[in-house]
Every structure is written in C-alpha cells, then in structure tokens.
Write a protein that holds these residues in place. Structure first.
Motif: not given
Length: 125
Positions: A11-15, A38-40, A63-70, A122-124
């Motif tokens: 599985v390749r990431p979606l940036y 969050l649904h991706v 930080k509070s989003s729960g997402l993997c972020y940069v 759904r676009i993702f």
C-alpha cells in the motif's frame, strides 16, 4: 508526526499537500479538511503554512487531529508579496513537493487539497 504508523505491504501512501496562511477562518477550514481526511487510509497530510514562525493554533489542531501529518513553513517570496495578484500557495506547494522528494521512499500519490475547499471522502478512494 505519524506515531510509527505502518501501512500494509504494497500500500502506497496518499500525500495530501495543503497550503494555508493565517486568517480568521484558518482553523475552521483546516478542521473541515481534516475531518474528511480522517476517512482516508495510508495518508500523510502535509500542511504548509505561509509564516515565518509556526502558528500555535495550527500546531495544536494538527497534534489533536489524530492524523498522520507533516507541518512545514514556506513564506511567499518577498518579490511577490507586493503584487496586486499574488501567486498564493505556490511556495507552500513547492515546499511540500520538496519534502516528498526527500522523505517518500515507497512512492505514492500526491494530491493538492486547499483548506478553503470542500472534499467528498470518495475522491480519495
């Protein structure tokens, strides 16, 4: 900040690169975008702010989003700041692409998602 997340083999990431800048509606717009993301699965959200110094509210939200972020900072070059029609988000997007070139070892897909737009999850897919 991805908290040691690992994606399934193959599985390749979606940036997702999101340029942003300080304004009254910045956090609500980032929140709306983040709620969709969050649904991706296998996502790296690259938020690039047009500032010299990081905005505390943006960092707190991420930080509070729960997402993997940069989180990155990229100022619009001074020569463009005085123009009537500014090239908004170009330096931000370029900074995001530079980060991907340096850090993405598995390949992946890149998508530009401005924070002032609305996205159907759904676009993702």
């Amino acid at each position: 900040v991805c908290s040691g997340r690992r994606w399934p083999r193959g599985v390749r990431p979606l940036y997702i690169i999101t340029p942003t800048y300080p304004r009254a509606e910045q956090i609500p717009e980032l929140t709306r975008t983040g709620q969709t993301l969050l649904h991706v699965d296998a996502l790296v959200w690259i938020v690039v702010e047009d500032v010299n110094k990081a905005t505390k509210a943006v960092l707190h939200y991420l930080k509070s989003s729960g997402l993997c972020y940069v989180y990155l900072k990229a100022r619009m070059p001074v020569k463009y700041q005085k123009l009537k029609t500014k090239p908004r988000g170009v330096a931000n997007r370029n900074a995001g692409l530079t980060w991907i070139r340096k850090h993405a070892k598995r390949g992946g897909v890149i998508y530009f998602a401005d924070d002032d737009n609305t996205y159907d999850r759904r676009i993702f897919e």
